[in-house]
Design a protein around this motif. Structure first.
Motif, short mmCIF file in Angstrom:
data_model
loop_
_atom_site.label_atom_id
_atom_site.label_comp_id
_atom_site.label_asym_id
_atom_site.label_seq_id
_atom_site.Cartn_x
_atom_site.Cartn_y
_atom_site.Cartn_z
N LYS A 1 0.52 -1.21 0.11
CA LYS A 1 -0.23 0.11 0.16
C LYS A 1 0.77 1.17 0.01
O LYS A 1 0.00 2.23 -0.25
CB LYS A 1 -0.81 0.05 1.26
N SER A 2 2.11 1.16 0.09
CA SER A 2 2.96 2.33 0.25
C SER A 2 3.55 2.39 -1.03
O SER A 2 4.23 3.61 -1.37
CB SER A 2 4.07 2.10 1.15
N SER A 3 3.43 1.69 -2.11
CA SER A 3 4.12 1.69 -3.23
C SER A 3 3.40 2.86 -4.24
O SER A 3 2.07 2.97 -4.02
CB SER A 3 4.12 0.60 -3.98
N PRO A 4 4.01 3.36 -5.11
CA PRO A 4 3.57 4.70 -5.87
C PRO A 4 2.26 3.98 -6.86
O PRO A 4 1.35 4.82 -7.34
CB PRO A 4 4.46 5.18 -6.75
N ASP A 5 2.23 2.79 -7.42
CA ASP A 5 1.23 2.10 -8.05
C ASP A 5 0.12 1.57 -7.41
O ASP A 5 -0.72 0.82 -8.02
CB ASP A 5 1.88 0.99 -8.78
N ALA A 6 0.19 1.65 -6.00
CA ALA A 6 -0.71 1.06 -5.31
C ALA A 6 -2.31 1.36 -5.43
O ALA A 6 -3.18 0.38 -5.73
CB ALA A 6 -0.56 1.22 -3.67
N LEU A 7 -2.47 2.65 -5.59
CA LEU A 7 -3.82 2.94 -5.86
C LEU A 7 -4.45 2.60 -7.26
O LEU A 7 -5.61 1.86 -7.40
CB LEU A 7 -4.17 4.69 -5.86
N PRO A 8 -3.61 2.52 -8.31
CA PRO A 8 -4.17 2.12 -9.74
C PRO A 8 -4.28 0.69 -9.63
O PRO A 8 -5.10 0.10 -10.40
CB PRO A 8 -2.94 2.73 -10.91
N LYS A 9 -3.24 -0.06 -9.17
CA LYS A 9 -3.27 -1.47 -9.09
C LYS A 9 -4.72 -1.97 -8.20
O LYS A 9 -5.22 -3.02 -8.70
CB LYS A 9 -2.16 -1.98 -8.12
N VAL A 10 -4.89 -1.30 -7.14
CA VAL A 10 -6.39 -1.70 -6.10
C VAL A 10 -7.38 -1.11 -7.21
O VAL A 10 -8.29 -2.09 -7.14
CB VAL A 10 -6.10 -0.97 -4.99
N ASP A 11 -7.37 -0.25 -7.96
CA ASP A 11 -8.48 0.06 -8.82
C ASP A 11 -8.62 -0.78 -9.96
O ASP A 11 -9.72 -1.53 -9.96
CB ASP A 11 -8.17 1.53 -9.50
N GLU B 1 -13.93 -6.21 -20.91
CA GLU B 1 -13.65 -5.18 -19.64
C GLU B 1 -12.80 -5.85 -18.67
O GLU B 1 -11.79 -5.25 -18.23
CB GLU B 1 -14.93 -4.89 -18.96
N PHE B 2 -13.11 -6.96 -18.07
CA PHE B 2 -12.40 -7.81 -17.18
C PHE B 2 -10.90 -8.02 -17.90
O PHE B 2 -9.89 -7.72 -16.97
CB PHE B 2 -12.75 -9.28 -17.02
N GLU B 3 -10.69 -8.40 -19.17
CA GLU B 3 -9.39 -8.43 -19.72
C GLU B 3 -8.64 -7.09 -19.73
O GLU B 3 -7.30 -7.22 -19.86
CB GLU B 3 -9.54 -9.22 -21.08
N ALA B 4 -9.16 -6.03 -19.89
CA ALA B 4 -8.40 -4.63 -20.09
C ALA B 4 -7.93 -4.40 -18.85
O ALA B 4 -6.94 -4.09 -18.90
CB ALA B 4 -9.54 -3.66 -20.60
N PHE B 5 -8.87 -5.00 -17.77
CA PHE B 5 -7.99 -4.63 -16.45
C PHE B 5 -7.05 -5.52 -16.09
O PHE B 5 -6.07 -5.28 -15.40
CB PHE B 5 -9.26 -4.46 -15.34
N GLN B 6 -7.16 -6.66 -16.60
CA GLN B 6 -6.20 -7.86 -16.47
C GLN B 6 -4.69 -7.14 -17.12
O GLN B 6 -3.50 -7.14 -16.46
CB GLN B 6 -6.31 -8.88 -17.35
N LYS B 7 -5.02 -6.63 -18.36
CA LYS B 7 -3.80 -6.30 -19.20
C LYS B 7 -3.33 -4.83 -18.27
O LYS B 7 -1.95 -4.48 -18.47
CB LYS B 7 -4.32 -5.40 -20.48
N ASN B 8 -4.06 -4.17 -17.71
CA ASN B 8 -3.69 -2.83 -16.89
C ASN B 8 -2.61 -3.37 -15.96
O ASN B 8 -1.67 -2.42 -15.71
CB ASN B 8 -4.78 -2.19 -16.41
N LEU B 9 -2.73 -4.21 -15.26
CA LEU B 9 -1.80 -4.80 -14.11
C LEU B 9 -0.49 -4.98 -14.81
O LEU B 9 0.68 -4.52 -14.13
CB LEU B 9 -2.50 -5.94 -13.63
N ASN B 10 -0.42 -5.46 -16.06
CA ASN B 10 1.14 -5.71 -16.48
C ASN B 10 1.83 -4.51 -16.88
O ASN B 10 2.90 -4.44 -17.07
CB ASN B 10 0.65 -6.29 -17.91
N GLU B 11 1.01 -3.38 -16.91
CA GLU B 11 1.82 -2.01 -16.95
C GLU B 11 2.36 -1.63 -15.39
O GLU B 11 3.31 -0.55 -15.92
CB GLU B 11 0.68 -1.04 -17.43
#
Length: 201
Positions: free
Chosen positions: A56-66, A103-113
């Motif tokens: 939760k302290s990482s800079p990517d925490a919020l977009p990952k959680v989203d 939509e699910f697959e799009a959010f899956q792909k987002n995690l790889n970024e």
């Protein structure tokens, strides 16, 4: 004699159809059980493994959680659309199913970024594997449901034919009323049987 032969042929088709309806209804039941189990496991992996693994302290925490929260929402909506299609055979729900998958697959792909930790990578790998199983299960449910709908429709047509032949042979009056009653009862029988299995899942 010709009419009697036709009645026999149509009745035989009807008998075969009712047996197929029974098999397809049980197949639909089993397919739904697999699908529901896959959805449950994906949600558990997201909530119990992937989410806790995110720092939760990482800079990517919020977009990952989203991203993962949206994955969880979409998989629930995906499941609900399939359940709705089984109950209603509404073509609009097929579009919803495809949209929720995309939509699910799009959010899956987002995690790889994002930069992914080893714990997150392990959870994501399990989710991806389970999602592949879910995709296969959902395709099976849709195919079985479409086949079941087709066979039920054909059995109804055969019922109308049988009643029509019998009315011709007997010369009975009020044949339309008899046909309507028979068709209604047959639809109720086969649809009710299949529906009871679905609701029992």
């Amino acid at each position: 004699k010709d009419l009697e032969d036709k009645v026999g042929q149509v009745f035989q088709r009807f008998k075969v159809a009712t047996e197929e309806i029974s098999k397809l209804a049980y197949q639909q039941y089993n397919d739904l059980l697999l699908l529901r189990n896959d959805v449950k496991q994906i949600s558990q992996l997201i909530e119990q493994q992937l989410y806790p693994a995110i720092s939760k302290s990482s800079p990517d925490a919020l977009p990952k959680v989203d991203a993962i929260l949206n994955m969880n929402v979409r998989i629930s909506q995906f499941s609900a659309s399939i359940e709705g299609y089984v109950a209603q055979q509404d073509q609009a729900l097929l579009k919803n199913i495809k949209r929720r998958k995309m939509e699910f697959e799009a959010f899956q792909k987002n995690l790889n970024e994002f930069q992914i930790s080893s714990e997150e990578e392990e959870a994501i790998g399990q989710i991806n594997n389970m999602y592949s199983e879910l995709s296969q299960a959902s395709d099976a449910v849709i195919q079985t449901t479409e086949k079941l709908t087709q066979v039920i429709g054909q059995s109804s047509t055969d019922t109308q034919s049988i009643v029509g032949y019998l009315n011709t042979i007997s010369g009975s009056e009020g044949s339309n009323a008899v046909a309507e009653k028979s068709e209604s009862s047959t639809w109720g029988m086969v649809s009710g049987f299949a529906g009871s299995l679905v609701l029992a899942c």
